[in-house]
Design an enzyme around this catalytic site. Structure first.
Site, PDB file in Angstrom:
ATOM      1  NE  ARG A  82      -3.467   2.450   2.523  1.00  0.00           N
ATOM      2  CZ  ARG A  82      -3.393   3.340   3.518  1.00  0.00           C
ATOM      3  NH1 ARG A  82      -2.738   3.066   4.618  1.00  0.00           N
ATOM      4  NH2 ARG A  82      -4.000   4.498   3.429  1.00  0.00           N
ATOM      5  CG  HIS A 126      -1.235   8.865   3.365  1.00  0.00           C
ATOM      6  ND1 HIS A 126      -1.374   7.521   3.570  1.00  0.00           N
ATOM      7  CD2 HIS A 126      -0.925   9.387   4.572  1.00  0.00           C
ATOM      8  CE1 HIS A 126      -1.146   7.229   4.845  1.00  0.00           C
ATOM      9  NE2 HIS A 126      -0.864   8.345   5.476  1.00  0.00           N
ATOM     10  CD  GLU A 171      -5.121   7.684   9.533  1.00  0.00           C
ATOM     11  OE1 GLU A 171      -4.661   8.744   9.966  1.00  0.00           O
ATOM     12  OE2 GLU A 171      -4.758   6.574   9.950  1.00  0.00           O
ATOM     13  CG  ASN A 297      -5.284   3.336   8.545  1.00  0.00           C
ATOM     14  OD1 ASN A 297      -5.314   2.356   7.803  1.00  0.00           O
ATOM     15  ND2 ASN A 297      -4.914   4.532   8.110  1.00  0.00           N
ATOM     16  CE1 TYR A 299      -0.372   2.726  13.500  1.00  0.00           C
ATOM     17  CE2 TYR A 299      -2.337   3.801  12.638  1.00  0.00           C
ATOM     18  CZ  TYR A 299      -1.064   3.295  12.445  1.00  0.00           C
ATOM     19  OH  TYR A 299      -0.473   3.355  11.212  1.00  0.00           O
ATOM     20  CD  GLU A 351      -1.837   3.891   8.018  1.00  0.00           C
ATOM     21  OE1 GLU A 351      -1.639   4.342   9.153  1.00  0.00           O
ATOM     22  OE2 GLU A 351      -2.015   4.601   7.024  1.00  0.00           O
TER      23      GLU A 351
HETATM   24  C1  GCO Z   1      -1.908   7.577   9.403  1.00  0.00           C
HETATM   25  C2  GCO Z   1      -0.975   7.465   8.981  1.00  0.00           C
HETATM   26  C3  GCO Z   1       0.433   7.215   9.030  1.00  0.00           C
HETATM   27  C4  GCO Z   1       1.060   7.436  10.361  1.00  0.00           C
HETATM   28  C5  GCO Z   1       0.687   6.359  11.311  1.00  0.00           C
HETATM   29  C6  GCO Z   1       1.345   6.478  12.648  1.00  0.00           C
HETATM   30  O1  GCO Z   1      -2.523   7.231   8.339  1.00  0.00           O
HETATM   31  O2  GCO Z   1      -2.144   8.103  10.467  1.00  0.00           O
HETATM   32  O3  GCO Z   1      -1.372   6.928   7.751  1.00  0.00           O
HETATM   33  O4  GCO Z   1       0.837   8.136   8.070  1.00  0.00           O
HETATM   34  O5  GCO Z   1       2.409   7.478  10.180  1.00  0.00           O
HETATM   35  O6  GCO Z   1      -0.675   6.342  11.537  1.00  0.00           O
HETATM   36  O7  GCO Z   1       0.941   7.637  13.277  1.00  0.00           O
END
Ligand code: GCO
Length: 451
Positions: A82, A126, A171, A297, A299, A351
């Site tokens: 990606r 992005h 995002e 994504n 985290y 992600e």
């Molecule tokens: C995001 C991001 C990344 C960041 C990652 C870590 O989409 O937020 O795509 O660019 O680097 O999330 O913070």
């Protein structure tokens, strides 16, 4: 206790396994070969904007190291990569003439992936909007929506026959909120009404692009990538529960409701009052255009508190180098929740990963915490799959250490280490683990391991 040795058995043979990057974070060559200025090129020059006062001028120098980076990607054994296109690299001003040298770079990237048996997953936006468009209002201006549709069509025309997927935006919440309300990301504006209008224009341009690309005969799968958390109240108190409901509505449902149900959450519109977006007739129908996949994504989870903000670190919970809590169960919770709330298309985790301090010893890079993070989150993805979520893929963030936005180069998310003095790349232990895991997946597919 998860049996990590047999983790690959939780996933079907056609599962998409990848690594992810974005243009501004790795490419460099910021002012070469006709590339225009992006809002991040500009924002990095604003005093105090970036922690280490760095920029993306060189980044990982990916543009000049394309062939060896393609070899690196292929060496991991992934079947997908990606990446994003830098809009100002292919169209310096965001409209008008196209830059053949920029397009040629992405041609080589896509062809180089295919030659190596890796499927290209392209993201159009992005975050690195051409500065020339920002100068005339950026995403707050409705004209930008139409420029984006033209850009999407141009990229599809040039590369579409060789792409597995085209993602419109990465995002949108981050672009709207951090870029236009808190101002911590480019373009650094601080106005809630503007941020809300930006969010609407991003969603509208997504829907209109899907319609235009399909009308053009696009064969690649089409979708969007959202940053989503599982939001939960800090306690069962009614104040915390109410706060969690609103936080979830503002950050997640503000995007998923229009995409899947064609309307914005009413409770958020009421709270916004006169800051609510200007919505023209027909907009919501365009936004609701069916997608071929949803990119997620993930985290960390988000814990809502009506009182003092929830502080995972202070509570002794595990956190990464960004201070984000490590909470794999949240990925399962989030995916299952989405599955129950909406009629989802296939979902890709586009992600997932973490910033950690690496231990460099004798040319090796030990990152036990990152390895553990990735492994436990892949297991959490497997748990969601087992509960019926139409999960189709997983991509680790990130292929290599890179420019982490306002943190500059101070935070490392890569499974490959980048030495910024020499720009040399070294596989970290996490990359070696991922490579072994993917080899297990392939061996199982080929019937090379017994039950
Ligand atoms: C995001 C991001 C990344 C960041 C990652 C870590 O989409 O937020 O795509 O660019 O680097 O999330 O913070």
């Amino acid at each position: 206790m998860t049996d990590y040795k047999n983790l690959h058995r939780h996933f079907p043979a056609d599962f998409v396994w990848g690594v992810a990057t974005s243009s501004f974070q790795i490419e460099g060559a910021a002012f070469e070969d006709g590339k225009g200025e992006s809002i991040w090129d500009r924002f990095c020059r604003a005093p105090g904007a970036i922690a280490d006062m760095s920029n993306g001028d060189v980044a990982c120098d990916h543009v000049h190291r394309l062939e060896s980076d393609l070899d690196l990607i292929a060496s991991l054994g992934v079947n997908a990569y990606r990446f994003s296109v830098s809009w100002p690299r292919v169209q310096a001003r965001g409209f008008g003439s196209w830059n053949e040298k920029g397009l040629g770079f992405y041609d080589r990237l896509v062809d180089g992936l295919l030659t190596r048996g890796v499927q290209p997953y392209l993201t159009l936006n992005h975050w690195d909007l051409p500065q020339a468009l920002q100068d005339v209002g950026g995403w707050a201006a409705r004209d930008t929506v139409h420029h984006f549709v033209d850009y999407a069509r141009g990229i599809q025309k040039r590369l579409g026959d060789r792409l597995a997927a085209i993602t419109t935006h990465n995002e949108p919440w981050v672009i709207a909120e951090l870029g236009h309300e808190t101002g911590t990301f480019a373009p650094g504006l601080k106005n809630r009404k503007t941020a809300i209008q930006v969010a609407h224009h991003l969603l509208l341009s997504h829907g209109l692009s899907l319609e235009a690309l399909r009308a053009d005969g696009c064969q690649a799968k089409l979708g969007i990538v959202l940053n989503l958390s599982s939001t939960m109240p800090a306690t069962e108190s009614s104040a915390d529960v109410a706060k969690a409901h609103m936080d979830d509505a503002k950050t997640r449902r503000w995007y998923t409701d229009p995409l899947f149900s064609g309307n914005y959450p009413q409770e958020v519109l009421s709270e916004l009052g006169s800051d609510a977006p200007i919505i023209e007739a027909g907009d919501m129908g365009h936004i609701q255009t069916p997608m071929d996949y949803l990119g997620v994504n993930y985290y960390t989870r988000y814990v809502s508190s009506a009182g003092e903000p929830f502080d995972a670190k202070a509570l002794g919970l595990p956190v990464n180098d960004m201070g984000w809590e490590i909470y794999p169960q949240g990925l399962t919770d989030l995916l299952v929740r989405l599955h129950h709330e909406y009629e989802l298309p296939p979902v890709l985790i586009t992600e997932n990963g973490g910033a950690f301090k690496d231990l460099l010893v004798d040319g090796k890079v030990h990152d036990a915490e990152r390895t553990d993070y990735i492994r436990t989150h892949i297991a959490a993805a497997g748990a969601a799959l087992a509960q019926g979520v139409p999960l189709a893929g997983y991509m680790a963030w990130s292929l290599m250490d890179n420019f982490e936005w306002s943190s500059g180069y101070t935070k490392r998310f890569g499974i490959v280490h980048v030495d910024y003095a020499t720009l040399g790349r070294t596989l970290k232990d996490s990359a070696i683990w991922y490579r072994c895991f993917l080899a297990d997946c392939r061996a199982a597919q080929l019937g090379m391991v017994g039950d």
